[in-house]
Each structure stands twice: as C-alpha cells, then as structure tokens.
Scaffold this motif. Structure first.
Motif, PDB file in Angstrom:
ATOM      1  N   LYS A  68       0.841  -1.200   0.000  1.00 25.86           N
ATOM      2  CA  LYS A  68       0.000   0.000   0.000  1.00 25.86           C
ATOM      3  C   LYS A  68       0.872   1.244   0.000  1.00 25.86           C
ATOM      4  O   LYS A  68       0.544   2.256  -0.632  1.00 25.86           O
ATOM      5  N   TYR A  69       1.998   1.179   0.740  1.00 23.01           N
ATOM      6  CA  TYR A  69       2.942   2.288   0.835  1.00 23.01           C
ATOM      7  C   TYR A  69       4.359   1.750   0.723  1.00 23.01           C
ATOM      8  O   TYR A  69       4.638   0.608   1.091  1.00 23.01           O
ATOM      9  N   VAL A  70       5.257   2.624   0.250  1.00 23.59           N
ATOM     10  CA  VAL A  70       6.687   2.317   0.252  1.00 23.59           C
ATOM     11  C   VAL A  70       7.402   3.413   1.038  1.00 23.59           C
ATOM     12  O   VAL A  70       7.176   4.605   0.816  1.00 23.59           O
ATOM     13  N   LEU A  71       8.264   2.994   1.957  1.00 26.13           N
ATOM     14  CA  LEU A  71       9.068   3.910   2.766  1.00 26.13           C
ATOM     15  C   LEU A  71      10.531   3.633   2.463  1.00 26.13           C
ATOM     16  O   LEU A  71      10.982   2.488   2.563  1.00 26.13           O
ATOM     17  N   VAL A  72      11.273   4.664   2.087  1.00 28.98           N
ATOM     18  CA  VAL A  72      12.654   4.503   1.632  1.00 28.98           C
ATOM     19  C   VAL A  72      13.603   5.132   2.657  1.00 28.98           C
ATOM     20  O   VAL A  72      13.397   6.273   3.082  1.00 28.98           O
ATOM     21  N   THR A  73      14.642   4.408   3.019  1.00 32.86           N
ATOM     22  CA  THR A  73      15.511   4.837   4.115  1.00 32.86           C
ATOM     23  C   THR A  73      16.738   5.616   3.661  1.00 32.86           C
ATOM     24  O   THR A  73      17.754   5.667   4.357  1.00 32.86           O
ATOM     25  N   GLU A  74      16.648   6.246   2.494  1.00 31.94           N
ATOM     26  CA  GLU A  74      17.708   7.159   2.070  1.00 31.94           C
ATOM     27  C   GLU A  74      17.847   8.277   3.108  1.00 31.94           C
ATOM     28  O   GLU A  74      16.930   8.552   3.874  1.00 31.94           O
ATOM     29  N   PRO A  75      19.008   8.945   3.143  1.00 30.76           N
ATOM     30  CA  PRO A  75      19.233   9.951   4.192  1.00 30.76           C
ATOM     31  C   PRO A  75      18.288  11.140   4.105  1.00 30.76           C
ATOM     32  O   PRO A  75      17.810  11.505   3.033  1.00 30.76           O
ATOM     33  N   ALA A  76      18.042  11.736   5.280  1.00 28.65           N
ATOM     34  CA  ALA A  76      17.251  12.955   5.354  1.00 28.65           C
ATOM     35  C   ALA A  76      18.001  14.097   4.668  1.00 28.65           C
ATOM     36  O   ALA A  76      19.222  14.054   4.506  1.00 28.65           O
TER      37      ALA A  76
END
Length: 391
Positions: free
Chosen positions: A177-185
């Motif tokens: 349903k959603y994708v969360l990507v852990t690239e840097p802030a």
C-alpha cells in the motif's frame, strides 16, 4: 513517594525499554565497519549476512535472494504476520556504498567528533538501513510487534542504478500500500516526496587515424566530432524546466601526434517529468555526424523514471507527519531533489512513496560523510510510529 508506593502504571512506564541513541549508533557502526563497494559482491554479502542474522533473531522470516552479474545478494524480510494479498508496507534500503576499500581507515576514518559521527556510507545509507530494524526490535520489546504487514528489502547495487534488483523492488512494491525509503534525510532532517528521473547515455565516435604532422589532412578526428556533440548536448540544460545534461566522462585518442580515430563520452540526464524524459531521450539519441566520414552512435535511456509528487503521496506525507509528531518530530518535506533512488521505481508504479526517512547528516558520497548523533533517537521514534501506525 517511595517506589513501592508508586502506581503500577507509573512503574511499568519506568521499566519500559527506551530508545537509546548510543545503542542505535553501536548497531550502525557495526554495519559501517563492513565496507561494501557496489562492484564487490562478496563484500556486500558480508553485510547481508549481518542483516539476515539480526532480523532472524527478532523472529522475522528472511529470504536471501542470490546476486548475479557480480553483484551481492539481496535480503527480503517479512514480519511474522505478513500475509500475501493483504495491504502492507514495504521498507526499502540498500547495503552498497560508492566508497572503495580502505576509506574507513584512511580518507574518512570512522570516528566521533561531538555530535558528528563519520564513516563511509554512514549517511548514505547504513544509518537509515539500520533505523527500521531498531524500531521493529523496539516494538517487539514493547510487545507491540504483532499484526503488522511489513516487508523490509535490502538491495545490493542501488548506487549503480539497481540493475539486478529493480524487478524485485517493483514486484514487492506492487504488493504494498505504501513504500518507505531509508535514504538519508535532507536539509536538516526533511523527508523527500519527489525526485528527478535519471537518464544515462553513451556516445561512441569513430573517425579515421592519421599522422598528426605528416598526413593530418588524411585524418578524421573523432575528438573534433565529439566536441560538437558535447556542446550541443550540454546546451539542452534548462534550469527553468529542471532539466540538466552533463557530459561527465570522456575518453579518446592514442597519442598526441595521432589524429584520433576513437572517442567516447558518457552523459547524465536529470528530468522532472516522464514527458521530459521521453523528449530528452529522443534528442540525445538523435545524433547526426557533422563529418560524413565519421560515424556517431548513441545508446542509453532513462535509468530511473521521475518520482513525481502526487495527491496520494501528499496524503501519505500528512499521515506520516501526524504519526511523527507523536514522537516529537516535526516532519517536513524538502523541495524536489535531483538525486535518484529506488523510490523512483516505486513512485512511478503509482505506489505512494515517501523517501529520505534515514538519519540526518551530510556529505553523501564524499570524504566527510557523516550523521548527526542527535538525529538518531528522534528518527527511530518516527520509525516506531510509522511501522505501528500507518493505515
């Protein structure tokens, strides 16, 4: 009031596991110690071993997907209650870095200077890759890691465009349903809700060699021909439209006294929209030689589609912002960024995607790459709320 006289709920809260920045940092540095240049698949696999081990220890299902073409393995983690066909969250990370072996001991040694912690790949993106694991483990310690539909995918070759993992990323994204990507802030802790698309191209020029002194007139210079095309392609840059073209690598010739037969150039393209990507791809590939005795061949295309901001992404951002506020974090989105990520693939599929959810810091791909220790606990708290609360 003595401890014995305190209300039971107060005592329970005092004994609850706490998010600990030092504990988070210890885990991150364990991963940073394993240097993972993209093209050294065996090195990336050493980190994959660690990723597989820590997730297995907290009761998740782990699938090791063998690498190919010299790249490392990918690691796919499922929460214990994950079920095929039910709405889920996909958390997307990568294990590889751009840094060569020895960086952690020589040009950017692992060290701590006040709030800044340095090391190759620590910001992009080993800190970000570790944070959702820590958040999941924290939820498990609290007895809250149940009923969640979450997958965590760690890929091995994102830094070179994810050539072998793209199909896995897209397959898993279509289940989510959603994708969360852990690239840097970015920009002081902001998340990313849109990225430019990336194109990569190669020009190959073939002319005719000749002695530069005795028979210069017989030669047909590949370098001269290439120079025309470099100026034309660089001229396609249009900042108002967010389009940039960059001829970043050039090679040619065999000697200063030889009219060069061969020349080659590699081109980077960044665009805001898919339509711009199609237009610019056609323009770059449409090469006509100025010299009829020289051949020009252009190859390539879009490496990552644009990650365009949509109402669905805005809705996800608002939900994430409300959840992050529970942990005391004011979550804001940065403006469009020119760098690509695996989030480009998932957003282009129409899956609401939020990126830049890793640690705050600076210096991605540089020799001063660093994270801010003070960002770790707030970002981990944000991940706890996202994993537990996204609907």
């Amino acid at each position: 009031m003595t401890d014995a006289a305190q209300p039971r709920d107060s005592l329970a809260r005092e004994n609850e596991p706490r998010i600990d920045a030092e504990e988070i940092l210890e885990g991150i540095l364990d991963w940073v110690e394993v240097e993972t240049p993209t093209y050294h698949g065996d090195a990336v696999d050493k980190l994959a071993d660690k990723v597989q081990a820590v997730w297995s220890e907290v009761g998740c299902t782990v699938e090791r997907i063998p690498g190919r073409d010299g790249f490392g393995d990918h690691v796919l983690v499922r929460s214990p209650d994950w079920k095929e066909g039910e709405p889920s969250i996909l958390v997307l990370s990568h294990m590889d870095t751009v840094h060569p072996f020895g960086t952690k001991d020589e040009t950017n040694p692992i060290r701590r200077e006040g709030d800044r912690v340095f090391g190759p790949g620590i910001y992009d993106m080993k800190a970000g890759a570790y944070l959702p694991y820590y958040a999941w483990r924290h939820l498990k310690r609290l007895g809250r890691a149940h009923g969640m539909q979450v997958s965590f995918l760690y890929v091995s070759e994102e830094e070179v465009g994810s050539p072998t993992s793209r199909e896995i990323i897209e397959r898993e994204a279509l289940k989510a349903k959603y994708v969360l990507v852990t690239e840097p802030a970015r920009d002081g802790g902001k998340v990313v809700a849109a990225r430019k698309g990336v194109g990569r191209f190669e020009l190959t020029i073939t002319g005719r060699p000749a002695h530069a002194g005795a028979r210069h007139e017989d030669g047909r210079s590949a370098v001269r021909e290439l120079a025309h095309h470099i100026l034309e392609i660089e001229g396609y840059t249009d900042y108002a439209r967010g389009i940039t073209t960059n001829v970043g690598l050039v090679s040619a010739g065999t000697g200063v006294n030889v009219v060069p037969r061969d020349a080659r150039a590699e081109i980077d393209l960044r665009v805001v929209t898919a339509a711009d990507g199609e237009e610019m791809t056609a323009r770059i590939l449409d090469r006509v030689a100025r010299d009829p005795d020289v051949t020009v061949t252009a190859t390539g295309g879009m490496n990552r589609p644009p990650y365009e901001r949509t109402p669905a992404i805005d809705a996800l951002l608002e939900q994430a912002r409300a959840l992050a506020a529970r942990s005391g974090l004011d979550l804001q989105a940065t403006a469009l960024t020119g760098g690509g990520s695996d989030g480009n693939f998932t957003a282009a599929l129409g899956i609401p995607t939020l990126d830049g959810l890793g640690a705050d810091g600076e210096g991605a791909h540089t020799l001063h790459e660093q994270i801010y220790l003070s960002s770790l606990a707030p970002r981990a708290g944000m991940w706890v709320e996202l994993l537990a609360g996204l609907k």
